[in-house]
Design an enzyme around this catalytic site. Structure first.
Site, short mmCIF file in Angstrom:
data_model
loop_
_atom_site.label_atom_id
_atom_site.label_comp_id
_atom_site.label_asym_id
_atom_site.label_seq_id
_atom_site.Cartn_x
_atom_site.Cartn_y
_atom_site.Cartn_z
N GLY A 61 28.69 -64.48 40.81
CA GLY A 61 28.25 -63.14 40.37
C GLY A 61 29.39 -62.19 40.05
O GLY A 61 30.39 -62.56 39.44
N SER B 16 25.02 -49.77 45.47
CA SER B 16 23.88 -50.03 44.59
C SER B 16 23.09 -48.75 44.39
O SER B 16 23.04 -47.89 45.28
CB SER B 16 22.97 -51.09 45.20
OG SER B 16 21.74 -51.13 44.51
N TYR C 93 18.22 -53.25 52.84
CA TYR C 93 19.25 -53.39 51.79
C TYR C 93 19.76 -52.00 51.38
O TYR C 93 20.96 -51.75 51.36
CB TYR C 93 18.66 -54.12 50.59
CG TYR C 93 19.63 -54.26 49.43
CD1 TYR C 93 20.68 -55.18 49.47
CD2 TYR C 93 19.51 -53.45 48.29
CE1 TYR C 93 21.57 -55.29 48.42
CE2 TYR C 93 20.41 -53.55 47.25
CZ TYR C 93 21.43 -54.47 47.30
OH TYR C 93 22.33 -54.58 46.26
N1 LIG Z 1 23.31 -57.99 40.67
C1 LIG Z 1 22.84 -56.75 40.65
O1 LIG Z 1 21.98 -56.40 39.84
C2 LIG Z 1 23.37 -55.74 41.63
C3 LIG Z 1 22.90 -54.42 41.55
C4 LIG Z 1 23.39 -53.48 42.44
C5 LIG Z 1 24.33 -53.83 43.38
N2 LIG Z 1 24.75 -55.11 43.47
C6 LIG Z 1 25.76 -55.43 44.52
O2 LIG Z 1 26.83 -56.12 43.92
C7 LIG Z 1 27.42 -57.02 44.85
C8 LIG Z 1 27.51 -58.41 44.24
O3 LIG Z 1 26.23 -58.77 43.82
P1 LIG Z 1 25.96 -60.07 42.94
O4 LIG Z 1 24.83 -59.76 42.05
O5 LIG Z 1 27.22 -60.59 42.35
O6 LIG Z 1 25.43 -61.03 44.09
P2 LIG Z 1 25.50 -62.60 44.25
O7 LIG Z 1 25.62 -63.27 42.93
O8 LIG Z 1 24.36 -62.95 45.13
O9 LIG Z 1 26.87 -62.82 45.06
C9 LIG Z 1 27.02 -62.32 46.35
C10 LIG Z 1 28.29 -62.86 46.94
O10 LIG Z 1 28.36 -62.42 48.30
C11 LIG Z 1 28.65 -63.55 49.12
N3 LIG Z 1 28.15 -63.41 50.48
C12 LIG Z 1 26.88 -63.27 50.91
N4 LIG Z 1 26.85 -63.24 52.24
C13 LIG Z 1 28.13 -63.35 52.67
C14 LIG Z 1 28.75 -63.41 53.94
N5 LIG Z 1 28.04 -63.37 55.07
N6 LIG Z 1 30.09 -63.53 54.01
C15 LIG Z 1 30.83 -63.62 52.87
N7 LIG Z 1 30.31 -63.58 51.65
C16 LIG Z 1 28.97 -63.46 51.55
C17 LIG Z 1 27.94 -64.70 48.42
O11 LIG Z 1 28.42 -65.93 48.92
P3 LIG Z 1 27.49 -67.27 48.86
O12 LIG Z 1 27.56 -67.79 47.46
O13 LIG Z 1 28.13 -68.15 49.88
O14 LIG Z 1 26.10 -66.84 49.23
C18 LIG Z 1 28.34 -64.39 46.98
O15 LIG Z 1 29.65 -64.82 46.74
C19 LIG Z 1 26.53 -56.98 46.09
O16 LIG Z 1 27.13 -56.14 47.06
C20 LIG Z 1 25.23 -56.37 45.59
O17 LIG Z 1 24.56 -55.66 46.61
C21 LIG Z 1 24.31 -56.08 42.62
#
Ligand SMILES: NC(=O)c1ccc[n+]([C@@H]2O[C@H](COP(=O)([O-])OP(=O)(O)OC[C@H]3O[C@@H](n4cnc5c(N)ncnc54)[C@H](OP(=O)(O)O)[C@@H]3O)[C@@H](O)[C@H]2O)c1
Length: 259
Positions: A56, A182, A213
């Site tokens: 991501g 977020s 969340y």
């Molecule tokens: N995507 C959106 O639309 C969106 C919108 C608003 C905010 N955000 C924020 O943006 C950030 C990244 O989101 P994303 O969409 O890229 O999410 P994602 O694709 O689900 O990636 C999340 C990352 O966090 C890691 N992670 C989860 N639990 C963990 C732990 N206990 N220790 C270490 N690493 C951990 C995951 O590792 P694994 O692969 O091992 O699970 C993955 O590398 C997050 O903080 C999310 O809240 C995203």
């Protein structure tokens, strides 16, 4: 048959309404997607730490910063997923010698402490710390430390990591700490921060996933603001702390966590 002037008025009204709808939809899409950084800025020589770098937003951030010349520490919880991501980045042109995986499970204080010790052993300063990792899960679960899992992973783990690394971020000429928050923070308010109940199962009008969340994401923002204030209070002006909403999109991981 309608008079011509009436036909013209109808066509004009439809055209104006159509253009307005397209304009509003585009504005909404831009708002939801967030801004995009496209400037050709170099990261040559920078030392960067990215949590959740294997997929991501974290993956793209780590890759882009490496391509721009930075040495990037990928803090991930799963060795195989980290390894696969690292190989993908190298295939995309990243420099392997500047791409280093360190194990870090943000849902475990022990793991966060071990990771910080390792980083401090390797580097005397860090230029950019990106607290990116995050989860959104639908079940109530506690960590080994006894905290609700989203609260600890998204907020407490990053808070601890930041505190432990702060001395070496302060050693940077221009230290940057970035909390990936977020827009969901708007679903809650400071009134949802009664620490007596923060790790307890919720019953709320909005769904539990939303409250856990969103609360953790609001905490990311409050953390950035308060740390910023404290640094200025201590006369530290070479470190900035910011939070951001990255835009809205779905990665494969999002679907897995949400389903
Ligand atoms: N995507 C959106 O639309 C969106 C919108 C608003 C905010 N955000 C924020 O943006 C950030 C990244 O989101 P994303 O969409 O890229 O999410 P994602 O694709 O689900 O990636 C999340 C990352 O966090 C890691 N992670 C989860 N639990 C963990 C732990 N206990 N220790 C270490 N690493 C951990 C995951 O590792 P694994 O692969 O091992 O699970 C993955 O590398 C997050 O903080 C999310 O809240 C995203």
């Amino acid at each position: 048959m309608l008079p011509i002037s009436r036909n013209v008025r109808i066509v004009t009204a439809v055209a104006v309404a159509g253009s307005l709808t397209v304009f509003l939809l585009r504005r909404y899409r831009r708002f939801i997607n967030g801004g995009q950084f496209t400037e050709d800025v170099s990261a040559e020589g920078k030392i960067v730490v990215v949590t959740g770098a294997n997929t991501g937003i974290g993956f793209e951030t780590a890759k882009e910063l490496n391509l721009r010349g930075a040495k990037v520490y990928m803090l991930c919880r799963h060795p195989l997923r980290a390894q696969t991501a690292r190989e993908k980045m190298i295939k995309a042109g990243c420099d392997a010698s500047r791409l280093i995986y360190i194990h870090c499970d943000l849902s475990s204080f022990k793991s966060v402490r071990e990771c910080a010790v390792e980083l401090i052993k390797r580097e005397s300063h860090i230029d950019i710390l990106i607290n990116n990792a995050g989860i959104m899960i639908e079940i109530f679960k506690k960590t080994e430390d006894g905290h609700e899992i989203m609260w600890q992973t998204n907020y407490l783990g990053h808070f601890l990591l930041t505190e432990l690394l702060l001395p070496i971020v302060e050693n940077s000429k221009k230290g940057r700490i970035i909390n990936v928050a977020s827009i969901n923070e708007r679903l809650v308010s400071y009134r949802d921060f009664d620490l007596r109940y923060i790790d307890a199962p919720e019953s709320s009008l909005i769904s539990e996933v939303d409250i856990y969340y969103s609360r953790s994401k609001l905490a990311n923002i409050m953390h950035a603001r308060e740390l910023s204030r404290r640094l200025r209070h201590r006369g530290i002006n070479n470190v900035t702390v910011n939070s951001l909403h990255p835009g809205q999109f779905h990665t494969l991981n999002n679907f897995i966590s949400l389903s």
